[in-house]
Design an enzyme around this catalytic site. Structure first.
Site, short mmCIF file in Angstrom:
data_model
loop_
_atom_site.label_atom_id
_atom_site.label_comp_id
_atom_site.label_asym_id
_atom_site.label_seq_id
_atom_site.Cartn_x
_atom_site.Cartn_y
_atom_site.Cartn_z
N GLN A 1 0.83 -1.21 0.00
CA GLN A 1 0.00 0.00 0.00
C GLN A 1 0.87 1.26 0.00
O GLN A 1 0.34 2.36 -0.10
CB GLN A 1 -0.92 0.01 1.24
CG GLN A 1 -1.90 -1.14 1.27
CD GLN A 1 -2.77 -1.19 2.51
OE1 GLN A 1 -3.05 -2.27 3.01
NE2 GLN A 1 -3.24 -0.05 3.03
N ARG B 1 -8.66 -1.34 8.48
CA ARG B 1 -9.62 -0.23 8.38
C ARG B 1 -9.70 0.51 9.71
O ARG B 1 -10.73 0.46 10.39
CB ARG B 1 -10.98 -0.76 7.94
CG ARG B 1 -11.16 -0.52 6.44
CD ARG B 1 -12.51 -0.88 5.96
NE ARG B 1 -12.84 -0.10 4.77
CZ ARG B 1 -13.81 -0.41 3.93
NH1 ARG B 1 -14.56 -1.45 4.15
NH2 ARG B 1 -14.06 0.34 2.89
N CYS B 2 -8.63 1.17 10.04
CA CYS B 2 -8.48 1.62 11.42
C CYS B 2 -8.03 3.05 11.59
O CYS B 2 -8.28 3.64 12.62
CB CYS B 2 -7.44 0.74 12.08
SG CYS B 2 -5.84 0.91 11.27
N GLU C 1 -12.72 4.44 5.80
CA GLU C 1 -12.79 3.57 6.97
C GLU C 1 -14.01 3.81 7.86
O GLU C 1 -14.28 3.02 8.77
CB GLU C 1 -11.52 3.73 7.81
CG GLU C 1 -10.30 3.19 7.11
CD GLU C 1 -9.01 3.82 7.60
OE1 GLU C 1 -8.07 3.10 7.88
OE2 GLU C 1 -8.96 5.06 7.70
N1 MCN Z 1 -14.11 9.53 -2.02
C1 MCN Z 1 -15.04 10.38 -2.59
N2 MCN Z 1 -15.48 11.46 -1.88
C2 MCN Z 1 -15.03 11.70 -0.62
C3 MCN Z 1 -14.11 10.82 -0.02
C4 MCN Z 1 -13.66 9.73 -0.77
O1 MCN Z 1 -15.47 10.14 -3.71
N3 MCN Z 1 -15.45 12.76 0.06
C5 MCN Z 1 -13.58 8.37 -2.77
C6 MCN Z 1 -12.09 8.52 -3.02
O2 MCN Z 1 -11.75 9.32 -4.07
C7 MCN Z 1 -11.63 7.09 -3.15
C8 MCN Z 1 -12.53 6.38 -2.14
O3 MCN Z 1 -13.69 7.21 -1.99
O4 MCN Z 1 -11.84 6.63 -4.44
C9 MCN Z 1 -11.86 6.21 -0.75
O5 MCN Z 1 -11.24 7.40 -0.44
P1 MCN Z 1 -10.51 7.79 0.94
O6 MCN Z 1 -11.49 7.97 2.00
O7 MCN Z 1 -9.59 8.88 0.62
O8 MCN Z 1 -9.66 6.48 1.33
P2 MCN Z 1 -8.34 5.92 0.62
O9 MCN Z 1 -8.49 6.00 -0.83
O10 MCN Z 1 -7.14 6.50 1.25
O11 MCN Z 1 -8.47 4.40 0.98
C10 MCN Z 1 -7.96 3.88 2.18
C11 MCN Z 1 -9.04 3.23 3.01
C12 MCN Z 1 -8.41 2.35 4.00
S1 MCN Z 1 -7.25 3.01 5.02
C13 MCN Z 1 -8.73 1.01 4.07
S2 MCN Z 1 -8.03 0.09 5.30
C14 MCN Z 1 -9.63 0.42 3.12
C15 MCN Z 1 -10.56 1.40 2.53
O12 MCN Z 1 -9.93 2.52 2.16
N4 MCN Z 1 -9.19 -0.57 2.32
C16 MCN Z 1 -9.93 -0.91 1.21
N5 MCN Z 1 -11.46 0.91 1.65
C17 MCN Z 1 -11.12 -0.16 0.88
N6 MCN Z 1 -11.87 -0.51 -0.19
C18 MCN Z 1 -11.47 -1.52 -0.99
N7 MCN Z 1 -12.22 -1.84 -2.04
N8 MCN Z 1 -10.32 -2.21 -0.74
C19 MCN Z 1 -9.55 -1.93 0.32
O13 MCN Z 1 -8.42 -2.60 0.53
CU1 CUN Z 2 -5.49 1.01 9.29
S1 CUN Z 2 -6.03 -0.11 7.79
MO1 CUN Z 2 -6.12 1.28 6.27
O1 CUN Z 2 -5.41 2.51 7.24
O2 CUN Z 2 -4.88 0.78 5.28
#
Ligand code: MCN
Ligand code: CUN
Length: 796
Positions: free
Chosen positions: A223, A370-371, A741
Site C-alpha cells: 500500500q 480499516r483503522c 474507513e
Molecule cells: N471519495 C469520494 N469522496 C469523498 C471521499 C472519498 O469520492 N469525500 C472516494 C475517493 O476518491 C476514493 C474512495 O472514496 O476513491 C476512498 O477514499 P478515501 O477515504 O480517501 O480512502 P483511501 O483511498 O485512502 O483508501 C484507504 C481506506 C483504508 S485506510 C482502508 S483500510 C480500506 C478502505 O480505504 N481498504 C480498502 N477501503 C477499501 N476498499 C477496498 N475496495 N479495498 C480496500 O483494501
Molecule cells: Cu489502518 S487499515 Mo487502512 O489505514 O490501510
C-alpha cells in the site's frame, strides 16, 4: 450566456461515474502480483514455526538442499551473515526476518526455500529439520506482566520485561478532580478482539535483481511503495535510485499490506544471490496466521457524569497486545496510534488516557484493518461507553448523545486529548438517522414485543474520526513526514495523465482522481488516465492507509490542476491577445471578460503549450504538487441498527441498518456508497462472526475460513444509506473528507449496542465481540457478561 461545460456530464465532482478500473477487473484482466511471470523466475516458500515460543536448538537443511529443483535454502544464520536476520519495524522496534535464537509466535518465518516451482519449494520446506526446545507461552497482557513471566524479547538489550511502552495523554489531575464532582460514575471493561483484514489476494512479491544494470525491481503487494523503496535502501544498503518498487493491481489491502514482511525481504535477498527473479506468494493460512493483525486491546473505561446527563470527564486505560514484535505502522509521536481521538464528537471538558503495550507470543499486529491507527478501537470504546453511561443514568440513548455533542457553532473545537476538529453537523445527522429508523415507533414496538417475550434492540453509534494522516508538523512515520503528491501531465491534444504517491487497492482512485482534474480543468474524466504504484514514475508519497488518499493525495491532485490552470490562463491570454487580467475562467474554457463569446478551451491552451507559446514561456503543460494538509479531516457518521435476538438460541438478526455519513463533498457518490457498504459489511462481520484467537499454547485458533468467517451476500444484511448532510472540509481544496474507513470504524458499536439494548434489564453489561450465538445465549441464560479474551480452551 455561459458556455461552461456540464460538470456531471464530463464526469466531474459529484458524478457517480462507473469505476474505470472495473473494465479490467470484471473481465478477469486485472494484473495482480501473482499474474506476473518473468523469464527464469524461481519460486519461494516459507517454513513457519509450529510452536509459539521455543528456543531453536538446530536447523538441518541438508535434505532440502538435496531435492532436485532446489536452488537455495535461506536460514536465519545465513541472513545474519549479511546483517539481515533482523529488520527495523515501523515503530522503532526490530523484527526477526528469519528466526535465529528463538521462535516467538506460531507461524513465524524460520527458513525459506527457493526452487523451480512452488511445489518443490513447499516439499523442500518440509524436509528441513528443526529441533525446538519449547518455552512457556504468553497470549495476553495479563500474562505478559505477571510475576516471573518469561521475557519474550530477550534478544533486546535492556528489555527485562514484556512491556513495550507506558504512554499517557490528557490531564490526569484535572480528570481526577472532575471525578470527585460526579453524581454518577459509569464503568465498563471491554476487549476488542483480534481481527484480521484477510484481503482476497494474499501478500506477495517478485524480486528481480539484474546484475548487469545493478537495478532491483520488486513487484509487490504494498500500500506504500515509496516507503518500501526507502526501507530497502536503508536496510539492505542498496542505492535508492537503483530500486524500483511496483505495486501492480492489489486485491484488497485493508491495512494488511502496509507492513514490511519477512517474505518480501527474503525474496529480495534470494534474487540478489541467485541473480534470477524470485516470486513469493503467501498462502491463505500463512496470511491469516502471520501477517498484520488488528486490535487485541482491553479497555477499562470510566465516565464522570452529572445526573442531568452532562459528561464531566472520561478516563480510559488500555492494555494492548502487540504480539512478538512491535511492528505497527503509526505516527511516531503516538504509541497507541490515534486512540486518543476518542470522544472527539462530544464536548467533554477533561479526559485522561493511559496505555500500556505488551509483547506476547502471537503474530505481530495491533493496528491495521480499516483503522486509521486505532481509531476503530477509539470509536468502539467511546460508543460502548456512551451506551453504558446513558443506561446508568436512565437516559434515552439518542438524547444523551445529542446533549453532549459538540455544537455546529462551536467549531473549531479542541478535544480534551488535544485534537482540533473543524466542522460538522452532528445533531442534524442524528436527526436524519433517527427519522430514517423510525426511532419513537421502534421504541414502542420494542416495549410491546418485550411483553410477549421477544427481544428487540436498537443500537446507535455516532462518531467523528480523524482521517488523512498528514500534516507534517505532527505526523511522521520513522521521521518521514506525512504529506502527499500529484503530478499532472497534459498532453498537446488535451488528454492527460495524473500520478500520485498514493496506491489504490480497490478504492477507485483511477476513477476519482480523474474527476478532480475534470472539476478543476474541465477536461472530461475519460480523457484523464490515472497511474499509481510505480516508484520510478510516481512522485514521492506516503501511500494509501488511514483514508489519507482523498484528504492528502486528492488535495494534491486539485492543487496541481490549479497550477496547470494558472499556466493555461497565460496561454489563453496569449491566444486571445488580451492581458491575463482580462481573462475569465468557466469550466473547460477561458474567455475575454468584456467579450464572453471570445474564448479558448483548455484543450486549445494545451495545444498552444506545445505549438504556440508566448515568447519566453517554458514549453509544455506539466506540473507536480506536494500537499501538506493543515489538519486531518473529520468526517462524521451516525449508524443505527435494529436487531431481534432469539433468547432460546442467542442468534440475532439485523432488522434495519441506517447509515448517515457526512464526509464533506463527495467526489463520486457511488464510490462513497460502496466504501460505506463495504465498511458496514466488515463491521457486521466483526460484531457477529469473525473469531480468531489463541489457546494457552499459543496455537492460533481460527486461522482458516471455516472458523474465521467472511460474510457473503447471503448473511450480510441490507443497508440504508443517507447522504443529505454535507459539511465541506474547511481546509481541503475541494471540501472533501476521508470516507474509506468510517463505516468499519463506527459500525461495530452500532451492532453490539443493538444486541446489548435487546438485553437491557437483564443486568448484562457486556458481551465481547464477536457476539456469537453461544456467547449471547450464555449471557441471557446466566445473566452475566461474557468475555472472549484469550486463552481459549484448545479442546473448544
Ligand atoms: N471519495 C469520494 N469522496 C469523498 C471521499 C472519498 O469520492 N469525500 C472516494 C475517493 O476518491 C476514493 C474512495 O472514496 O476513491 C476512498 O477514499 P478515501 O477515504 O480517501 O480512502 P483511501 O483511498 O485512502 O483508501 C484507504 C481506506 C483504508 S485506510 C482502508 S483500510 C480500506 C478502505 O480505504 N481498504 C480498502 N477501503 C477499501 N476498499 C477496498 N475496495 N479495498 C480496500 O483494501
Ligand atoms: Cu489502518 S487499515 Mo487502512 O489505514 O490501510
Amino acid at each position: 450566456m455561459s458556455q461552461a461545460l456540464d460538470e456531471i456530464k464530463i464526469g466531474g465532482l459529484g458524478a457517480s461515474r462507473k469505476r474505470v478500473e472495473d473494465n479490467r477487473f470484471i473481465r478477469g484482466k486485472g494484473n495482480y502480483t501473482d499474474d506476473i511471470t518473468l523469464p527464469g523466475m524461481l519460486h519461494m516458500e516459507i517454513l513457519r514455526s509450529p510452536l509459539a515460543h521455543a528456543r531453536i536448538v538446530s536447523i538441518d537443511a541438508s535434505k532440502a538442499w538435496d531435492i532436485p529443483g532446489v536452488h537455495l535454502v535461506l536460514t536465519g544464520e545465513m541472513m545474519a551473515t549479511r546483517n539481515l536476520a533482523w529488520m527495523p519495524t515501523l515503530s522503532y522496534d526490530t523484527q526477526a526476518v528469519l528466526a535465529t535464537d528463538k521462535v516467538r509466535f506460531q507461524g513465524q518465518e524460520v527458513a525459506c526455500v527457493i526452487a523451480d516451482d512452488p511445489y518443490i519449494a513447499k516439499d523442500a520446506c518440509e524436509a528441513i529439520e528443526v529441533e525446538y526446545e519449547p518455552l512457556p507461552v504468553i497470549v495476553n497482557p495479563e500474562q505478559a506482566v505477571a510475576e516471573g513471566a518469561p521475557v519474550i524479547r530477550d534478544d533486546k538489550e535492556n528489555q527485562d520485561s514484556n512491556v513495550i511502552f507506558d504512554w499517557e495523554v490528557g490531564d490526569a489531575a484535572g480528570t481526577d478532580r472532575a471525578f470527585e464532582q460526579a453524581d454518577v460514575i459509569s464503568k465498563l471493561r471491554l476487549h476488542y478482539p483480534r481481527s484480521h483484514p484477510s484481503p482476497i489476494e494474499c501478500c506477495g512479491s517478485i524480486a528481480d535483481f539484474n546484475r548487469a544494470t545493478s537495478k532491483l525491481t520488486v513487484y509487490m503487494t504494498t500500500q506504500a511503495p515509496h516507503i518500501i523503496r526507502a526501507a530497502v535502501a536503508l536496510v539492505a544498503e542498496l542505492p535508492e535510485h537503483m530500486i524500483r518498487i511496483i505495486s501492480p493491481d492489489i486485491g484488497g489491502g485493508f491495512g494488511n499490506k502496509v507492513p514490511v514482511y519477512p517474505g518480501y525481504v527474503c525474496s529480495i535477498l534470494a534474487s540478489i544471490l541467485l541473480e534470477r527473479p524470485v516470486k513469493w506468494i503467501e498462502d491463505k493460512t500463512g496470511n491469516l496466521i502471520s501477517t498484520g493483525f488488528a486490535r487485541d486491546i482491553y479497555l477499562d473505561g470510566e465516565m464522570a457524569l452529572r445526573r442531568d446527563g452532562k459528561i464531566l470527564a472520561v478516563r480510559m486505560h488500555c492494555d494492548s497486545d502487540h504480539g512478538a514484535f512491535f511492528s505497527d505502522a503509526q505516527p511516531s509521536k503516538f504509541k497507541i496510534g490515534l486512540l486518543h481521538s476518542a470522544f472527539a464528537a462530544y464536548d467533554i471538558p477533561v479526559a485522561h488516557l493511559s496505555a500500556r503495550g505488551t509483547y506476547s507470543n502471537k503474530a505481530p499486529g495491533g493496528v491495521a484493518y480499516r483503522c486509521s491507527f486505532r481509531v476503530t478501537e477509539a470509536m468502539f470504546f467511546q460508543e460502548r461507553m456512551m451506551q453504558a453511561a446513558a443506561d446508568d443514568l436512565g437516559l434515552d440513548q439518542a438524547e444523551f448523545r445529542r446533549m453532549n455533542f459538540v455544537r455546529d457553532e462551536d467549531f473549531p473545537h479542541r478535544t480534551p486529548f488535544g485534537f482540533l476538529t473543524d466542522s460538522g453537523q452532528y445533531a442534524k445527522c442524528l436527526e436524519v438517522g433517527l427519522k430514517a429508523i423510525g426511532y419513537e415507533d421502534f421504541r414502542r414496538q420494542q416495549a410491546s414485543a418485550r411483553e410477549r417475550g421477544r427481544l428487540l434492540g436498537l443500537g446507535i453509534s455516532t462518531m467523528t474520526e480523524p482521517l488523512g494522516a498528514g500534516n507534517s508538523r505532527e505526523y511522521d512515520i520513522l521521521g518521514i513526514k506525512m504529506f502527499d503528491s500529484a503530478e499532472l501531465k497534459v498532453h498537446m491534444t488535451g488528454k492527460a495523465i495524473v500520478r500520485t504517491g498514493a496506491r489504490t487497492q480497490g478504492q477507485g482512485h483511477e476513477t476519482t482522481w480523474a474527476q478532480i482534474v475534470s472539476h478543476e480543468l474541465g477536461i472530461p474524466a475519460e480523457d484523464v488516465v490515472v497511474e499509481e504504484g510505480d516508484t520510478d514514475t510516481a512522485p514521492f508519497g506516503m501511500g494509501t492507509y488511514a483514508s489519507r488518499s482523498t484528504p492528502v493525495a486528492g488535495a494534491a491532485v486539485a492543487m496541481v490542476s490549479r497550477k496547470i490552470r494558472a499556466k493555461a490562463r497565460k496561454l489563453a491570454a496569449h491566444l486571445l491577445e488580451v492581458s491575463e487580467e482580462d481573462v475569465e475562467w468557466e469550466l473547460g474554457r477561458f474567455y475575454v471578460r468584456s467579450a464572453p463569446d471570445r474564448g479558448v478551451t483548455i484543450q486549445e491552451c494545451a495545444m498552444a503549450a506545445y505549438s504556440n507559446m508566448p515568447d519566453g514561456m517554458e514549453p509544455g503543460l506539466e506540473n507536480t504538487a506536494y500537499y501538506d494538509p493543515p489538519n486531518l479531516t473529520w468526517p462524521f457518521a451516525v449508524y443505527i441498527v435494529t436487531v431481534e435476538v432469539d433468547p432460546e438460541t442467542g442468534v440475532w438478526d439485523v432488522l434495519t441498518t441506517v447509515a448517515v455519513d457526512d464526509c464533506g463533498v463527495r467526489i463520486n457518490p457511488m464510490i462513497v456508497e460502496g466504501q460505506i457498504m463495504g465498511g458496514l459489511t466488515e463491521a457486521y462481520a466483526m460484531a457477529n462472526m469473525q473469531f480468531i484467537t489463541f489457546d494457552a499454547e499459543g496455537n492460533c485458533v481460527g486461522s482458516n475460513y471455516m472458523d474465521y468467517l467472511l460474510p457473503t451476500a447471503w448473511e450480510t444484511p441490507g443497508f440504508e444509506l443517507h447522504s443529505e448532510v454535507v459539511t465541506p472540509c474547511p481546509h481541503h481544496p475541494i471540501g472533501a473528507k476521508g470516507i474509506g474507513e468510517c463505516a468499519a470504524v463506527g459500525g461495530p458499536a452500532a451492532f453490539v449496542n443493538a444486541v446489548m439494548d435487546a438485553l437491557s434489564g437483564t443486568g448484562v453489561r457486556n458481551i465481547d465481540m464477536p457476539l456469537l450465538p453461544d456467547r449471547v445465549w450464555e449471557a441471557i441464560t446466566y445473566r452475566r457478561d461474557v468475555s472472549g479474551a484469550p486463552p481459549v480452551r484448545s479442546d473448544d
